[in-house]
Motif scaffolding. Structure first.
Motif, PDB file in Angstrom:
ATOM      1  N   ALA A  92      64.508  -4.340 109.417  1.00  0.00           N
ATOM      2  CA  ALA A  92      63.855  -3.705 110.568  1.00  0.00           C
ATOM      3  C   ALA A  92      64.857  -3.120 111.552  1.00  0.00           C
ATOM      4  N   GLU A  93      66.086  -3.664 111.573  1.00  0.00           N
ATOM      5  CA  GLU A  93      67.104  -3.144 112.487  1.00  0.00           C
ATOM      6  C   GLU A  93      67.557  -1.743 112.109  1.00  0.00           C
ATOM      7  N   VAL A  94      67.542  -1.427 110.813  1.00  0.00           N
ATOM      8  CA  VAL A  94      68.029  -0.113 110.366  1.00  0.00           C
ATOM      9  C   VAL A  94      66.913   0.768 109.810  1.00  0.00           C
ATOM     10  N   GLN A  95      65.831   0.153 109.318  1.00  0.00           N
ATOM     11  CA  GLN A  95      64.698   0.908 108.772  1.00  0.00           C
ATOM     12  C   GLN A  95      63.396   0.315 109.339  1.00  0.00           C
ATOM     13  N   ILE A 114      57.908   5.706 100.465  1.00  0.00           N
ATOM     14  CA  ILE A 114      58.517   5.149 101.672  1.00  0.00           C
ATOM     15  C   ILE A 114      59.791   5.940 101.966  1.00  0.00           C
ATOM     16  N   ASP A 115      59.814   6.657 103.080  1.00  0.00           N
ATOM     17  CA  ASP A 115      60.988   7.444 103.459  1.00  0.00           C
ATOM     18  C   ASP A 115      61.948   6.581 104.273  1.00  0.00           C
ATOM     19  N   LEU A 116      63.188   6.508 103.834  1.00  0.00           N
ATOM     20  CA  LEU A 116      64.215   5.751 104.544  1.00  0.00           C
ATOM     21  C   LEU A 116      65.079   6.719 105.352  1.00  0.00           C
ATOM     22  N   GLN A 117      65.281   6.389 106.603  1.00  0.00           N
ATOM     23  CA  GLN A 117      65.989   7.290 107.506  1.00  0.00           C
ATOM     24  C   GLN A 117      67.501   7.158 107.352  1.00  0.00           C
ATOM     25  N   PRO A 118      68.240   8.263 107.502  1.00  0.00           N
ATOM     26  CA  PRO A 118      69.706   8.177 107.446  1.00  0.00           C
ATOM     27  C   PRO A 118      70.225   7.251 108.539  1.00  0.00           C
ATOM     28  N   LEU A 119      71.275   6.515 108.232  1.00  0.00           N
ATOM     29  CA  LEU A 119      71.870   5.637 109.223  1.00  0.00           C
ATOM     30  C   LEU A 119      72.627   6.465 110.255  1.00  0.00           C
ATOM     31  N   SER A 123      60.199  -1.146 107.099  1.00  0.00           N
ATOM     32  CA  SER A 123      59.992  -2.591 107.170  1.00  0.00           C
ATOM     33  C   SER A 123      58.573  -2.918 107.617  1.00  0.00           C
ATOM     34  N   LYS A 124      58.098  -2.207 108.614  1.00  0.00           N
ATOM     35  CA  LYS A 124      56.752  -2.468 109.137  1.00  0.00           C
ATOM     36  C   LYS A 124      55.677  -2.170 108.095  1.00  0.00           C
ATOM     37  N   ILE A 125      55.806  -1.036 107.397  1.00  0.00           N
ATOM     38  CA  ILE A 125      54.810  -0.648 106.391  1.00  0.00           C
ATOM     39  C   ILE A 125      54.723  -1.692 105.291  1.00  0.00           C
ATOM     40  N   ILE A 126      55.880  -2.099 104.769  1.00  0.00           N
ATOM     41  CA  ILE A 126      55.885  -3.012 103.626  1.00  0.00           C
ATOM     42  C   ILE A 126      55.473  -4.429 104.034  1.00  0.00           C
ATOM     43  N   THR A 127      55.993  -4.916 105.166  1.00  0.00           N
ATOM     44  CA  THR A 127      55.642  -6.287 105.564  1.00  0.00           C
ATOM     45  C   THR A 127      54.168  -6.398 105.938  1.00  0.00           C
ATOM     46  N   ASN A 128      53.600  -5.343 106.515  1.00  0.00           N
ATOM     47  CA  ASN A 128      52.157  -5.372 106.802  1.00  0.00           C
ATOM     48  C   ASN A 128      51.355  -5.474 105.509  1.00  0.00           C
ATOM     49  N   MET A 147      71.510  -6.803 103.707  1.00  0.00           N
ATOM     50  CA  MET A 147      70.218  -7.096 104.345  1.00  0.00           C
ATOM     51  C   MET A 147      69.437  -8.075 103.477  1.00  0.00           C
ATOM     52  N   LYS A 148      69.318  -9.309 103.977  1.00  0.00           N
ATOM     53  CA  LYS A 148      68.692 -10.362 103.188  1.00  0.00           C
ATOM     54  C   LYS A 148      67.320 -10.770 103.709  1.00  0.00           C
ATOM     55  N   THR A 149      66.913 -10.215 104.848  1.00  0.00           N
ATOM     56  CA  THR A 149      65.601 -10.534 105.415  1.00  0.00           C
ATOM     57  C   THR A 149      64.945  -9.255 105.909  1.00  0.00           C
ATOM     58  N   TRP A 150      63.626  -9.297 106.086  1.00  0.00           N
ATOM     59  CA  TRP A 150      62.922  -8.140 106.614  1.00  0.00           C
ATOM     60  C   TRP A 150      63.325  -7.877 108.060  1.00  0.00           C
ATOM     61  N   SER A 151      63.721  -8.928 108.777  1.00  0.00           N
ATOM     62  CA  SER A 151      64.187  -8.746 110.157  1.00  0.00           C
ATOM     63  C   SER A 151      65.444  -7.889 110.182  1.00  0.00           C
ATOM     64  N   GLU A 152      66.340  -8.109 109.214  1.00  0.00           N
ATOM     65  CA  GLU A 152      67.558  -7.302 109.132  1.00  0.00           C
ATOM     66  C   GLU A 152      67.229  -5.872 108.716  1.00  0.00           C
TER      67      GLU A 152
END
Length: 329
Positions: free
Chosen positions: A8-11, A164-169, A15-20, A1-6
């Motif tokens: 955002a697909e899994v987390q 920041i809680d990351l959800q299981p894939l 992604s929204k919290i940090i980019t905001n 994952m090299k971009t915030w868009s990528e």
């Protein structure tokens, strides 16, 4: 994952919290990213560090092409410091050295970032030292702490971080992704039971050592079923010599756990849940006749205890010997 868009697909939430925060220029002085293996902790830490130093970022997206981004990717940026366990833990000397680095001005700006991998392995002294660091934050300093288990981090550290809680894939989505990228269905099923990390999955899939480990596990189950009197000889001649490093020993127990789970699934007619054996495997059928359902539940618990013992630094040969005795009883 090299971009915030990528990301955002899994987390999406992370992604929204940090980019905001980035867009509003309200980046926290300390983050605690918590989530299982493969959920993207390091990728997010890299992106956040790049956002702080990138020369040409657009909104929240770093360019990934400037000198700063490239050096952060390669781990060579002078003002981004990564700390990871030496052996089984992060020691106070490592934190002292980090603090010493931070007494100097940034080489290229006044900004500094430090990332602590496996933050739950901080020794008590190291944790207290980091706590003092967090209690006196500099506007130009950003701490990023990564952990699979935040419950092992002292509450006073947690309270000073934005958690920041990351959800299981999703394991099925992960399995499909592996198949799409060329892995066989059978191997993809096993890999998604072992890891959530795409690179790790393909590395294991192509690794001769791992292929040998899988064969060895099938052989071991066969010995338990057919020649239980030879198990100790097999353990010392094959297991001990193949699983030498701590990570390898943990992986061996993971494979053994999956193998015995499959035997239980076969017992109860739940073949669709099996990940290690094929449904018509002769070793599986023989093992199902050798172990009762009640015994299999006991064996699974004993393997989990062996994994805990290994984590607690019990000698690995003793761990597998004790486990072998428990399975034989």
């Amino acid at each position: 994952m090299k971009t915030w868009s990528e990301v955002a697909e899994v987390q999406p939430l992370a992604s929204k919290i940090i980019t905001n925060s980035i867009k509003k220029d309200r980046i926290s002085h300390a983050y605690l990213l918590q989530g299982g293996r493969g959920t993207g902790k390091e990728a997010i830490a890299l992106l956040l560090a790049k956002d702080l130093f990138c020369e040409y970022k657009a909104a929240a997206e770093p360019c990934n092409a400037c000198n700063a981004c490239k050096r952060i990717t390669s781990g060579n940026h002078p003002d981004v410091h990564w700390i990871e366990p030496e052996g089984q833990s992060i020691k106070i000397e490592q934190i002292k050295n980090l603090q010493k680095e931070f007494t100097y001005s940034g080489l290229e700006s006044n900004k500094k970032v430090y990332v602590i991998k496996a933050a739950d392995t901080l020794t008590s002294n190291a944790a207290n030292r980091i706590l003092k660091f967090l209690e006196e934050p500099s506007k130009q300093t950003t701490a990023i702490m990564l952990t699979e288990n935040s419950q092992w981090i002292i509450p006073t550290i947690r309270s000073r971080c934005q958690v920041i809680d990351l959800q299981p894939l999703n394991p099925i989505s992960f399995e499909n992704r592996l198949v799409e990228e060329g892995m066989t269905k059978a191997n993809a099923v096993l890999m998604r039971a072992l890891t959530n990390n795409l690179d790790d999955a393909f590395a294991m899939n192509d690794d001769e050592w791992f292929a040998s480990a899988r064969k060895l596990m099938v052989q071991l189950v066969g010995v338990f079923s057919n020649n239980p009197e030879d198990v100790f000889l097999f353990i010392h001649n094959h297991w001990v010599t193949h699983f030498k490093e701590r990570k390898e020993q943990e992986q061996g127990l993971d494979l053994l756990l999956l193998a015995f789970k499959d035997i239980l699934y076969y017992h109860i007619g739940n073949e669709d849940s099996m990940v290690f054996f094929a449904a018509n495997d002769e070793v599986l059928e023989k093992a199902a006749m050798s172990f009762s359902q009640e015994k299999l539940v006991t064996v699974l618990n004993e393997i989990l205890q062996a994994k805990r013992n290994l984590k607690q630094n019990v000698h690995p040969t003793l761990v597998i010997e004790q486990l072998t005795l428990q399975i034989q009883r």
